[in-house]
Design an enzyme around this catalytic site. Structure first.
Site: not given
Ligand code: ZN
Length: 369
Positions: A144, A181, A183, A269
């Protein structure tokens, strides 16, 4: 050792602290201090993966390494000096909020440099042919992090820092980054969206984190047009939807691009019991996705594949998913059986949901073709 999988880790990476939180909520007001686990991005899921590797005997069959921290020169290829200075100053002062959802503790700057250094060393050892493929248990994570902004537990862009170091040292050309991931890999996207030498692909839960991006329409900019692919999947997507997306979108994109190195932003995740997302993967899903990228690496780049650890917050379950990835990379099957597998396979959606998800991925594949 050719034929060996490298595993890069350092206990110090587990000592990075986010301060006092319950999941992602700062303690105070109505938020009671946590009994144990604290902030969602805690060391426990990672340390338990390493422990399971040890007790299963897998560690003894890999090339275990630590690494030097990333150097200032390594970091400056991706991050501006002013950002690094701001990070170091807050870290030296004992910590605080470096960015949105990005709390740090004392010494986090040095630990983040070590985390990036592990990724650098993993890529470097694969490029030099010292190992066939490699896994970096980097913590804190990186996907991120923007060039000048910390976000979502990420403070340094571990994967871009490692790739740029390899480009400087080895004249590395085309690199593909696959981010599974749960996200959106927004940091990696923003760093590479104007480049055509790094293909970035992110599979993620639609509208999960971070907010405010336009998903499938973001295909890269300028010279990078067409070299960024987003695959947003609805909450509830499981093994079949992910494998369909890997087979119908990711693999063809890799075959068109013909990378000289494949790096995976390997978050866990999207597993079916993660507290920060609503997907339904299990250890066999991560095993199967690893097999697909390993085969692509064998087709295009002599098997050069590096996994860099990202998210995954189900402490008890991440180790089984990570072990499956490492087993597949190394071509070794330990005696460990995933005790959650039967339950998570049972959770897979019924026919109507499966058909909806299959249609969703088919439409994405058509739009992205
Ligand atoms: Zn994540």
């Amino acid at each position: 050792m050719k034929g060996t999988t490298g595993f890069f880790f350092d206990e110090l990476c587990f000592w990075h602290s986010a301060g006092m939180h319950a999941l992602v909520l700062p303690v105070g007001g109505w938020v009671q201090p946590p009994a144990a686990a604290g902030f969602a991005e805690s060391p426990e899921s990672k340390r338990r993966l390493k422990c399971l590797m040890d007790v299963s005997g897998l560690s003894r069959q890999l090339a275990l390494r630590s690494a030097e921290p990333a150097s200032e020169a390594d970091l400056l290829r991706v991050h501006p000096q002013a950002y690094l200075q701001r990070f170091k100053t807050l870290s030296d002062a004992g910590g605080g909020e470096l960015g949105a959802n990005a709390p740090i503790g004392p010494g986090s700057y040095e630990i983040a440099k070590l985390s990036a250094g592990l990724a650098i060393a993993a890529v470097d050892s694969v490029m030099r042919g010292e190992v066939s493929n490699a896994y970096s248990l980097s913590r804190p994570p990186g996907h991120h992090c923007l060039a000048d902004q910390a976000m979502g537990f990420c403070f340094l862009a571990n994967i871009p820092v490692a790739i740029e170091a390899a480009k400087a040292a080895h004249g590395l050309g085309r690199v593909a980054i696959i981010d599974w991931d749960v996200h959106h890999g927004n940091g990696t996207q923003s760093i590479y969206e104007r480049r055509d030498d790094v293909l970035t692909i992110s599979l993620h839960q639609e509208n999960c984190f971070p907010p405010g991006y336009s998903g499938i329409e973001e295909r890269g900019r300028g010279a990078g047009q067409g070299f960024n692919i987003n695959i947003p999947l609805p909450p509830g997507s499981g093994h079949d939807a992910y494998l369909q997306a890997m087979g119908s979108i990711v693999t063809p994109a890799l075959d068109r691009f013909a990378p000289q190195l494949i790096v995976v932003a390997c978050g866990y995740d999207a597993n079916g019991v993660d507290p920060l997302a609503r997907m339904l993967l299990h250890s066999d899903s991560f095993r199967a996705m690893t097999a697909l990228v390993k085969q692509a690496a064998e087709r295009h780049c002599d098997g050069r594949l590096v996994m860099v650890h990202e998210g995954g917050y189900a402490e008890a379950y991440v180790p089984f998913c990570g072990l499956a990835v490492l087993e597949e990379m190394a071509g070794i099957r330990t005696a460990v059986e995933d005790p959650m597998l039967a339950l998570l396979q049972l959770q897979q959606p019924g026919t109507a949901v499966s058909q909806f998800l299959q249609g969703h991925v088919e439409r994405l594949a058509t739009q992205l073709a």
